[in-house]
Design a protein around this motif. Structure first.
Motif, short mmCIF file in Angstrom:
data_model
loop_
_atom_site.label_atom_id
_atom_site.label_comp_id
_atom_site.label_asym_id
_atom_site.label_seq_id
_atom_site.Cartn_x
_atom_site.Cartn_y
_atom_site.Cartn_z
N GLY A 23 -4.43 -38.15 16.55
CA GLY A 23 -3.94 -36.99 15.79
C GLY A 23 -4.35 -36.97 14.34
N ALA A 24 -4.51 -38.16 13.74
CA ALA A 24 -4.85 -38.24 12.32
C ALA A 24 -6.37 -38.28 12.14
CB ALA A 24 -4.20 -39.48 11.71
N PRO A 25 -6.86 -37.88 10.95
CA PRO A 25 -8.31 -37.91 10.69
C PRO A 25 -8.79 -39.32 10.38
CG PRO A 25 -7.16 -37.15 8.74
CD PRO A 25 -6.11 -37.31 9.80
N ILE A 26 -8.65 -40.22 11.36
CA ILE A 26 -9.01 -41.61 11.15
C ILE A 26 -9.90 -42.10 12.29
CG2 ILE A 26 -6.87 -42.11 9.92
CD1 ILE A 26 -5.83 -43.50 12.44
N VAL A 27 -10.52 -43.24 12.05
CA VAL A 27 -11.27 -43.94 13.10
C VAL A 27 -10.77 -45.39 13.11
CG1 VAL A 27 -13.52 -44.75 13.90
CG2 VAL A 27 -13.31 -42.48 12.83
N VAL A 28 -10.29 -45.83 14.27
CA VAL A 28 -9.81 -47.20 14.42
C VAL A 28 -10.81 -47.96 15.28
CG1 VAL A 28 -7.92 -48.68 15.23
CG2 VAL A 28 -7.42 -46.42 14.27
N SER A 29 -11.27 -49.10 14.76
CA SER A 29 -12.28 -49.88 15.46
C SER A 29 -11.85 -51.34 15.54
CB SER A 29 -13.64 -49.80 14.74
OG SER A 29 -14.01 -48.44 14.53
N ALA A 30 -12.26 -51.99 16.63
CA ALA A 30 -12.00 -53.43 16.80
C ALA A 30 -13.28 -54.09 17.29
CB ALA A 30 -10.86 -53.66 17.78
N TYR A 31 -13.52 -55.32 16.82
CA TYR A 31 -14.75 -56.04 17.15
C TYR A 31 -14.41 -57.48 17.52
CZ TYR A 31 -15.64 -52.45 13.61
OH TYR A 31 -15.62 -51.29 12.87
N ASP A 32 -15.15 -58.04 18.48
CA ASP A 32 -14.95 -59.46 18.75
C ASP A 32 -15.81 -60.25 17.77
OD1 ASP A 32 -17.58 -59.54 19.67
OD2 ASP A 32 -17.02 -59.59 21.80
N ILE A 93 -16.67 -38.35 3.40
CA ILE A 93 -16.33 -39.52 2.58
C ILE A 93 -15.15 -40.22 3.24
CG2 ILE A 93 -15.68 -40.33 0.28
CD1 ILE A 93 -16.80 -37.69 -0.82
N TRP A 94 -15.20 -41.56 3.30
CA TRP A 94 -14.21 -42.32 4.05
C TRP A 94 -13.66 -43.47 3.21
CZ3 TRP A 94 -13.23 -40.77 9.14
CH2 TRP A 94 -14.10 -39.82 9.65
N ASP A 95 -12.33 -43.64 3.30
CA ASP A 95 -11.68 -44.85 2.80
C ASP A 95 -11.58 -45.82 3.97
OD1 ASP A 95 -11.35 -44.19 0.19
OD2 ASP A 95 -9.24 -43.61 0.35
N ASN A 96 -12.07 -47.03 3.79
CA ASN A 96 -12.12 -48.01 4.88
C ASN A 96 -11.29 -49.24 4.54
OD1 ASN A 96 -14.21 -46.44 6.27
ND2 ASN A 96 -15.57 -47.17 4.65
N TRP A 97 -10.57 -49.74 5.54
CA TRP A 97 -9.78 -50.97 5.39
C TRP A 97 -10.22 -51.93 6.49
CZ3 TRP A 97 -4.28 -51.85 7.58
CH2 TRP A 97 -3.80 -53.09 7.17
N ILE A 109 -9.67 -63.71 16.41
CA ILE A 109 -10.48 -63.42 17.59
C ILE A 109 -11.47 -62.28 17.35
CG2 ILE A 109 -8.73 -64.28 19.19
CD1 ILE A 109 -7.91 -61.36 19.68
N GLY A 110 -11.47 -61.76 16.14
CA GLY A 110 -12.38 -60.68 15.82
C GLY A 110 -11.99 -60.01 14.52
N ALA A 111 -12.29 -58.74 14.42
CA ALA A 111 -11.99 -57.98 13.21
C ALA A 111 -11.67 -56.55 13.59
CB ALA A 111 -13.17 -58.04 12.24
N PHE A 112 -11.06 -55.85 12.65
CA PHE A 112 -10.77 -54.43 12.88
C PHE A 112 -11.09 -53.67 11.60
CE2 PHE A 112 -6.87 -55.87 10.89
CZ PHE A 112 -6.56 -54.84 10.02
N SER A 113 -11.24 -52.38 11.74
CA SER A 113 -11.39 -51.50 10.57
C SER A 113 -10.68 -50.19 10.86
CB SER A 113 -12.88 -51.24 10.26
OG SER A 113 -13.51 -50.56 11.33
N ILE A 114 -10.09 -49.64 9.83
CA ILE A 114 -9.44 -48.33 9.92
C ILE A 114 -10.06 -47.46 8.84
CG2 ILE A 114 -7.29 -47.04 9.75
CD1 ILE A 114 -5.81 -49.57 10.59
N SER A 115 -10.68 -46.38 9.25
CA SER A 115 -11.38 -45.48 8.33
C SER A 115 -10.67 -44.14 8.28
CB SER A 115 -12.84 -45.28 8.77
OG SER A 115 -13.51 -46.53 8.85
N THR A 116 -10.38 -43.66 7.09
CA THR A 116 -9.68 -42.39 6.90
C THR A 116 -10.60 -41.39 6.23
OG1 THR A 116 -7.61 -43.61 6.60
CG2 THR A 116 -7.63 -41.29 5.93
#
Length: 271
Positions: A23-32, A93-97, A109-116
């Protein structure tokens, strides 16, 4: 299910996460730890022209090759570091965490990123900065028009002063006048106060400072056009004008400067 005193259930958390991601203008990613994309969801993918989990299974280091800063932060997240950045992709334009992905025991076990998607926010900020720049330029233009520097004779510059004079404006006037005197090599500078209807001690002090700076250049400074109300205020304030040459009108000031210039040339011509 969630209870009033217990922790939210796993099903509730998953439902909430899915609702936010979609629902939100975000991208949630996870990586091993090898960089394989395990999860890539969020409504923000629409802005990027991607489908939900379209890149799942691909290597993030290949899929986003060239995005050196983001990839470095993902690698840092795999080492346990968290970081943030803002990335301009041209049309968005994106704010990334970025942060580490851990299992139940706390092991990485990996990493994640949340981009708004902050495109609208940044565009609004850029527009605000543009408008502020325009206002500042207009203010500077108005101030220049309110105190123009006019070369009325070869050796004479006149600065008519109109309106209130604060510390900032006085500093600008001094800088402009000193620059003009240096460039023109004028020997006389007239501050005409015909357009000044009132004055206070701070304003008077600023004028004296300008005349003092003018004198340091070897230039004679004069004040013309002091109105009766301004003269009364200067007397009431106890402003010391004994070292300042004052004349009634700008015309009188010009005649005095021209006479001084003529006398100087006559003296220079004598054997």
């Amino acid at each position: 299910m969630e209870t009033m005193t217990g922790e939210p259930s796993g099903d509730l958390l998953r439902s909430l996460f899915d609702a936010v991601a979609r629902g939100a203008p975000i991208v949630v990613s996870a990586y091993d730890l090898s960089g394989t994309i395990l999860l890539h969801i969020g409504r923000g993918l629409e802005k990027l022209g991607l489908e939900q989990n379209q890149l799942r299974g691909a290597s993030v280091f290949e899929a986003f090759k060239g995005a050196d800063d983001a990839l470095a932060r993902i690698r840092a997240a795999m080492r346990g570091e968290t970081s943030q950045n803002t990335q301009d992709l041209g049309n968005s334009i994106w704010d990334n965490w970025f942060g580490p992905l851990r299992d139940g025991s706390g092991a990485i076990i990996g990493a994640f990123s949340i981009s708004t998607d902050v495109t609208e926010r940044e565009q609004a900020r850029a527009e605000l900065e543009r408008r502020i720049a325009i206002i500042e330029a207009q203010t500077q233009a108005i101030r220049s028009m309110a105190a123009p520097i006019i070369q009325v004779w070869q050796d004479v510059l006149v600065m008519p002063v109109v309106g209130d004079l604060d510390a900032e404006r006085a500093a600008e006037m001094m800088e402009r006048l000193l620059s003009a005197l240096t460039a023109s090599r004028a020997r006389h500078a007239i501050l005409d106060l015909t357009g000044v209807e009132s004055i206070d001690s701070r304003t008077a002090d600023q004028l004296l400072r300008i005349l003092g700076a003018v004198a340091l250049l070897g230039v004679q400074g004069l004040i013309s056009g002091i109105r009766p109300a301004v003269a009364e205020a200067l007397v009431a304030l106890g402003v010391d004008l004994t070292r300042v040459t004052t004349v009634a009108t700008l015309h009188d000031a010009l005649r005095r400067c021209m006479a001084a210039s003529a006398n100087r040339k006559t003296a220079a011509a004598r054997p």
